[in-house]
Design an enzyme around this catalytic site. Structure first.
Site: not given
Length: 380
Positions: A89, A91-92, A221, A271, A309, A311, A314, A340
């Site tokens: 990103d 930095g704003g 925003g 994100d 699951c 992962c 799990c 997870h």
């Protein structure tokens, strides 16, 4: 190069080809603010759980260890041992979240470091240079994230400045990518749409920045204090005025339900810190809503966090054991939960892509939201 593979009404299924690999969209980018996922999750772990894109923070890496240090180490990919795409990103958002420590001017922003108080200046050119030193795959334009609430007059002036800053960002990135010593001369640039909750400002700004013909466009925003309904309304109003043949990125959002709603409205990049942050607080995302593993009901529960699951948590550990780790303040408990949660998000995005391809997105979204609602009710 972004290729739109298919649509299911407004939901987009695409892929973005970059110098660091192809990104299948819709995609969730796992947030590693300071070039690390909080919760002791390594880049090897990220590969195992299906992470496509890692996101790092320009401001935080500029402050510590310093973007020049990262550059000398060969760029962010080599520094953190990650060979897939990275988005940084601008930095704003971090600069503007330090409201009591900064002064906004046409040239950029003057502010004090949150670490040691030293004076820092960052403008469009500085943000681009920092991100070029980091050598990320995708760089974000420097903008002002307008506060909520804000007057229409303030938002209009802020958005006009953000547009002027975007032009400076594009000019500087073009220069940097042409330098012989640039680590990643193929760095992509995404512009950011702003406008608060004013649909007319959002639409006009979307039209204006679309003229820049950038590699992608973000909606910034939002998720800063407005209601979910206001956020969804702004997405609906704005997305049709951004180029359909470019990725659309909703910054900093959000919950699984937020993502499902935004995909339906044409967003394909996301994100959020939620999966890692909630994992560090003992909360697990599942197809039956969010679970609090600290609850006493899990003390003798031999089941995995979620049946079926795949992962690492799990596959091997019970709810009872993970709860014990959390209560004992063992780092492993946090690590397992964060892993997870990130797996859950990445898997959900994979399911979303499949549902759009099959033209079954509306039914998939309903099943998912119904499951969340049932589970949340049972967890009370």
């Amino acid at each position: 190069m972004y290729r739109l593979i298919c649509r299911d009404k407004n939901a987009k299924r695409g892929e973005l080809t970059t110098v660091h690999g192809v990104i299948q969209t819709p995609v969730f980018m796992n947030v590693g603010t300071a070039a690390a996922i909080k919760g002791a999750v390594s880049t090897a772990d990220l590969r195992e759980i299906g992470t496509q894109v890692e996101l790092s923070n320009t401001y935080h890496l500029h402050v510590r260890p310093g973007d020049e240090v990262v550059r000398k180490m060969g760029g962010l990919h080599r520094f953190m041992a990650w060979d897939r795409p990275i988005l940084t990103d601008s930095g704003g958002f971090q600069v503007f979240s330090l409201a009591g420590l900064r002064r906004i001017r046409e040239e950029g922003v003057y502010f004090n470091s949150h670490v040691d108080g030293r004076k820092i200046f960052m403008g469009p050119e500085e943000s681009m240079r920092i991100q070029s030193n980091l050598a990320s795959t995708i760089a974000m334009a420097f903008d002002e994230c307008t506060p909520h609430p804000a007057t229409k007059d303030y938002v209009e002036k802020s958005v006009a400045r953000t547009t002027r800053w975007l032009e400076r960002c594009r000019r500087e990135m073009t220069r940097l990518n042409s330098q012989e010593d640039t680590i990643n001369p193929h760095q992509l640039l995404f512009g950011i749409n702003q406008g608060g909750v004013f649909a007319d400002i959002r639409i006009e700004h979307a039209k204006r920045i679309s003229e820049f013909e950038l590699d992608g466009y973000a909606i910034g925003g939002l998720a800063v204090g407005e209601t979910h309904e206001e956020m969804y309304r702004i997405i609906e109003e704005t997305v049709p005025h951004l180029p359909a043949d470019r990725p659309t990125y909703l910054m900093g959002v959000g919950t699984p339900a937020n993502i499902l709603e935004a995909v339906e409205r044409g967003v394909d990049f996301f994100d959020c810190v939620y999966p890692a942050r909630n994992g560090r607080h003992g909360h697990a995302y599942t197809n039956r809503g969010k679970m609090n593993l600290m609850n006493a009901r899990y003390e003798l529960d031999p089941a995995p966090i979620e049946e079926g699951c795949g992962c690492p948590a799990c596959r091997s550990y019970s709810r009872a054991y993970i709860r014990h780790l959390l209560k004992a303040k063992e780092m492993l408990g946090l690590r397992l939960l964060v892993t997870h949660n990130l797996y859950f998000y990445n898997k959900m995005m994979e399911e979303i892509r499949e549902a759009i391809e099959k033209q079954e997105y509306a039914a998939y979204k309903k099943r998912k939201l119904d499951g969340f609602a049932q589970g949340e009710e049972q967890e009370k």
